[in-house]
Design an enzyme around this catalytic site. Sequence first.
Site, PDB file in Angstrom:
ATOM      1  CE1 TYR A 294      14.109  -1.515  14.807  1.00  0.00           C
ATOM      2  CE2 TYR A 294      14.381  -3.832  15.360  1.00  0.00           C
ATOM      3  CZ  TYR A 294      14.906  -2.560  15.225  1.00  0.00           C
ATOM      4  OH  TYR A 294      16.234  -2.337  15.504  1.00  0.00           O
ATOM      5  CE1 TYR A 344      18.995  -3.689  13.536  1.00  0.00           C
ATOM      6  CE2 TYR A 344      21.356  -3.349  13.556  1.00  0.00           C
ATOM      7  CZ  TYR A 344      20.170  -3.556  14.233  1.00  0.00           C
ATOM      8  OH  TYR A 344      20.183  -3.638  15.603  1.00  0.00           O
TER       9      TYR A 344
END
Lengths: 390, 323
Positions: A294, A344
């Site tokens: 991430y 995202y």
Amino acid sequence: MSGLSGATAIVGIGATEFSKESGRSELQLACEAVTAAIADAGLKPSDVDGLVTFTAESSSEIHVARNVGIGDFSFFSRVGYGGGAACGTIAHAAAAIHAGLADVVVCWRSFNERSGERYGLGQASRPMDTNADRAAYSWMTPYGLSTPAQWVGMFAQRYMHEYGATSEDFGRISVIDRARAATNPKAHFFGRPITLEEHQASRWIAEPLHLLDCCQETDGGQALVLVSAERAKDLPNTPAYVLGAAQGAADDQHMMTSYYRPSISGIPEMGLVGDQLWRQSGLRPTDMGAAILYDHFTPFVLTQLEELGYCGRGEAADYILDGHLELDGSLPLNTHGGQLGEAYLHGMNGIAEAVRLVRGTSVNQPRTVENVVVTAGTGVPTSGVIVGVA
Amino acid sequence: MSAGTSYDDRQYDERLEAFIGRVLNERTPGQDPVNVPMIRHWVEAMEVANPVHLDADAARATGRDDVVAPASMIQAWTMRGYAATVRPQAAAGGFQELIALLDEGGYTSVVATDSEFDFVREVVPGDEISVEEVVDSISPEKATGLGVGRFVTTMKTYRDGAGEVVATQRWRTLRFKPAAKVEPRAERPKPAINLDNAFWFEAARERRLVVQRCTSCESLRHPPGPECPECQSFEWDTVECSGRGTLYSYVVAHHPRHPAFDYPLLIAVVELEEGTRLITNLTGVTPEDVTIGMPLAVQWIDDGPDLTLPVFGPAAPEPTEES
């Protein structure tokens, strides 16, 4: 190895395009992604009997179900803590299937995060409330500490102080992600790699973070379909078996601001997730053929490498310099371009990329990939999965 | 002239000085001769008690030939009237040139400050009054409560039909640069006060920095909560901090901006002498001079009527000998 390991597989992935302004409702994005994922799995909407999403999702399961044509469904669950939820949805789905609560579970996330409510603008103007979650902001926003970049910057400054890491060490993550995105037609930054010099020259957002340490903001949806390992054998795609799936919140956990622990140069919640993943799967960090870590902000990618056991505390900068994360390295990183480069999608697009890596269909497919570790949002209660070929 | 005065400033001053002695308004006759009806309106409006303005007998009793106009009415006889006030004709002349030059200097606002009359003789019905205005002086720039400006003094000369002076008026106005309106500072985002954190913000309003303490095991905790994670006690009190600490970490916020703060904004995590940490702002130090570990001391800021917050500045250095 736990009973959960290998008991389920991700057999379908589906997404909308990733954009800056979808022009469609968040519900429509959800329906498009869920419908595409079910089709990719070779299933019908009516086969689905479980739905899992984020607490942050604006479209409830019932809205998605009645639009997609799912009909009756017997398992539904939500995972909290923003992007920390991503791999947690897989954990909930796998657990439900393994426990016999559902047979076909779809996990999804969709939002107009760029054209709608942007997280990057911060919490300062959000309405007041006296619940514990809202009251936690009382220790931050009156001082102007209200955005994710600022929250991460505070950790990063201490990390730099303790280990001598530099802004360039963070920037190398951005350069790698953008290099992968440059050859991914679905990526926002397709065809637009960056240099470390460009990273260094980009404007300050929250020192020590430059603009190019921060991920983009995106409109879009992403869904994934899970079934039991047995059923997966009858479906068209190469199954991406869920070999580990775990969540973690560590001692004295806060949302993005766990500044009160004895040390703040690590993110122990990710260590907790990693320990479970290795234990569940019986695999070691070096068994991973790629990592989808991430990357909403670059500094926490370094911390994750340390928490997952790829290097010692404070050694991530050297680990990166040694070339491990390159496409021909020992642990190719974020082959889709990550959230810095592709989109995202609160981590869900990274899980889809891990499935493609297992199928052998990534646009940046490394030589051999049998297992991929994927992580969810950092600085918050988080989660991770390992998917693999068997 | 001060060393800091630029060539442009000096040139502007010279252009203004060139107006001194210049006729601003050529001799202009009033619209009507002095007359009893207008005197009556004035006397009624001003509630003038003196009978010499309307009562011929009373006027004669004071040695006058007939009624006389009130002295302070002299300006009224030469006023341009209603129509010209609401629909002014484009005009060119000394007055317009001076106003344009003052506008150029930024002196766009005006307020009358004083008016001194000298009366030569009383004005009577039938007099045809005219007025001429000449620049007397223009002051250097002065700071005033309204903003910086220049006092412009003119001399108005009132004459009768024969050209004889009946009155003069020294008329002063302040031509000023309207001070920029200071927008009130936006207030900081407000804390969400609830039953678990109210005590801390109440203490802060009294400028007391406190930390929650478990009364069973005496461990300190911040941010506060209802239960002690060490011993599970729900009983707690607070300890008052020394206000000293060290910088544990910080961030220099640039973007996005909130209107309550100046940017770049220094946001810090400070480790208190008592051992707990808190998020705060740094004050009295610039980003270049910030170092992790630097000693800090608490200061207090008020933000609106209900919020007082601790911020931290560099701790005072050890006392040294004054030279």
